[in-house]
Design a protein around this motif. Structure first.
Motif, PDB file in Angstrom:
ATOM      1  N   ALA A 186      85.379  41.290 -11.027  1.00  0.00           N
ATOM      2  CA  ALA A 186      84.779  42.061  -9.939  1.00  0.00           C
ATOM      3  C   ALA A 186      83.391  41.543  -9.582  1.00  0.00           C
ATOM      4  N   TYR A 187      82.667  41.039 -10.581  1.00  0.00           N
ATOM      5  CA  TYR A 187      81.300  40.568 -10.357  1.00  0.00           C
ATOM      6  C   TYR A 187      81.211  39.053 -10.162  1.00  0.00           C
ATOM      7  N   GLY A 188      82.347  38.371 -10.106  1.00  0.00           N
ATOM      8  CA  GLY A 188      82.305  36.925  -9.901  1.00  0.00           C
ATOM      9  C   GLY A 188      81.711  36.175 -11.072  1.00  0.00           C
ATOM     10  N   MET A 189      81.845  36.719 -12.286  1.00  0.00           N
ATOM     11  CA  MET A 189      81.301  36.069 -13.468  1.00  0.00           C
ATOM     12  C   MET A 189      82.178  34.911 -13.951  1.00  0.00           C
ATOM     13  N   ILE A 190      83.431  34.895 -13.509  1.00  0.00           N
ATOM     14  CA  ILE A 190      84.338  33.815 -13.886  1.00  0.00           C
ATOM     15  C   ILE A 190      84.241  32.721 -12.828  1.00  0.00           C
ATOM     16  N   GLN A 191      83.782  31.574 -13.238  1.00  0.00           N
ATOM     17  CA  GLN A 191      83.634  30.429 -12.338  1.00  0.00           C
ATOM     18  C   GLN A 191      84.591  29.336 -12.804  1.00  0.00           C
ATOM     19  N   PRO A 192      85.707  29.129 -12.092  1.00  0.00           N
ATOM     20  CA  PRO A 192      86.725  28.181 -12.553  1.00  0.00           C
ATOM     21  C   PRO A 192      86.195  26.781 -12.829  1.00  0.00           C
ATOM     22  N   GLY A 193      85.154  26.368 -12.132  1.00  0.00           N
ATOM     23  CA  GLY A 193      84.596  25.054 -12.395  1.00  0.00           C
ATOM     24  C   GLY A 193      83.930  24.950 -13.748  1.00  0.00           C
ATOM     25  N   ALA A 194      83.602  26.114 -14.346  1.00  0.00           N
ATOM     26  CA  ALA A 194      82.980  26.138 -15.670  1.00  0.00           C
ATOM     27  C   ALA A 194      83.986  26.539 -16.742  1.00  0.00           C
ATOM     28  N   SER A 195      84.725  27.632 -16.489  1.00  0.00           N
ATOM     29  CA  SER A 195      85.732  28.103 -17.441  1.00  0.00           C
ATOM     30  C   SER A 195      86.577  29.177 -16.775  1.00  0.00           C
ATOM     31  N   ASP A 196      87.863  29.199 -17.112  1.00  0.00           N
ATOM     32  CA  ASP A 196      88.753  30.254 -16.614  1.00  0.00           C
ATOM     33  C   ASP A 196      88.812  31.447 -17.560  1.00  0.00           C
ATOM     34  N   THR A 197      88.265  31.302 -18.747  1.00  0.00           N
ATOM     35  CA  THR A 197      88.421  32.339 -19.767  1.00  0.00           C
ATOM     36  C   THR A 197      87.106  32.863 -20.329  1.00  0.00           C
ATOM     37  N   ALA A 198      85.991  32.378 -19.823  1.00  0.00           N
ATOM     38  CA  ALA A 198      84.681  32.842 -20.299  1.00  0.00           C
ATOM     39  C   ALA A 198      83.770  33.101 -19.107  1.00  0.00           C
ATOM     40  N   ALA A 199      82.911  34.102 -19.249  1.00  0.00           N
ATOM     41  CA  ALA A 199      81.961  34.418 -18.187  1.00  0.00           C
ATOM     42  C   ALA A 199      80.765  33.467 -18.269  1.00  0.00           C
ATOM     43  N   VAL A 200      80.296  33.021 -17.125  1.00  0.00           N
ATOM     44  CA  VAL A 200      79.084  32.215 -17.110  1.00  0.00           C
ATOM     45  C   VAL A 200      77.879  33.127 -17.346  1.00  0.00           C
TER      46      VAL A 200
END
Length: 214
Positions: A113-127
């Motif tokens: 919901a908050y856009g914490m998942i950034q696929p360019g960094a990781s699909d399974t961890a929040a940046v």
């Protein structure tokens, strides 16, 4: 056909996404923080060194945030029990007590919901995302850091103070504003106001750039 493009994640100056999530201090909702400022911040994982330094920094500054009517709320895609074990480890190994709650977001509902998942960094961890939400539940600032560089808790504190001061004094803040610095006077909106600006008693460089002391 840009009309069909939907934004990903929250947007500034709009209501922050609601949440109802388990934390180390019990179930928490966004509405629980109504009337207070909230700093919601995500980290990639428990028991990782960069995240540990950030949590220690937030913990050491928590009293200053409390004095600003501001609560801290952490988040990662780890279990409730992992959070508890990490908190105990930080106290044991670093002598720092983590007193703010941490969301256990195994479903990734809050992170998505908050856009914490950034696929360019990781699909399974929040940046390393940080969100400042005002007492009305409106998202006022968001800052993203990569996985391998820790954020500055001092800067988050400074940004929050700048937002609160700007709201209270109806002004804008210059680069790296700190208490005691002059603030920026709102720019005139008409030719008549612009022509009168030099005589209004501010520190005016030109009609569009004036500052004043608080």
């Amino acid at each position: 056909m840009t009309d069909n493009i939907q934004p990903i994640g929250p947007r500034l100056n709009e209501p922050a996404p609601a949440f109802d999530a388990p934390t180390t201090h019990g179930q928490k909702t966004l509405e629980d923080y109504r009337g207070k400022w909230l700093v919601l911040f995500s980290h990639p994982a428990d028991f990782t060194p960069v995240c540990t330094t950030e949590f220690i920094a937030f913990a050491k500054k928590q009293d200053e945030f409390n004095a600003m009517n501001t609560k801290l709320l952490g988040l990662s895609i780890d279990s409730h029990y992992s959070h508890i074990a990490w908190i105990l480890n930080i106290k044991d190994k670093f002598g720092v007590e983590i007193k703010f709650p941490i969301i256990a977001d195994l479903s990734m509902a809050v992170a998505q919901a908050y856009g914490m998942i950034q696929p360019g960094a990781s699909d399974t961890a929040a940046v390393r995302a940080t969100f400042i939400i005002d007492p009305e539940g409106v998202l006022r600032a968001m800052v993203y850091y990569p996985m391998n560089a820790g954020r500055s808790v001092d800067e988050i504190h400074r940004l929050l103070l700048a937002l609160q001061t700007a709201d209270e004094n109806h002004c804008a803040m210059p680069e790296n504003w700190k208490p005691g610095d002059e603030v920026i006077v709102p720019t005139p909106k008409t030719p008549q106001e612009a022509a009168a600006r030099a005589s209004e008693g501010y520190n005016t460089v030109d009609w569009y750039f004036s500052t004043r002391a608080l």
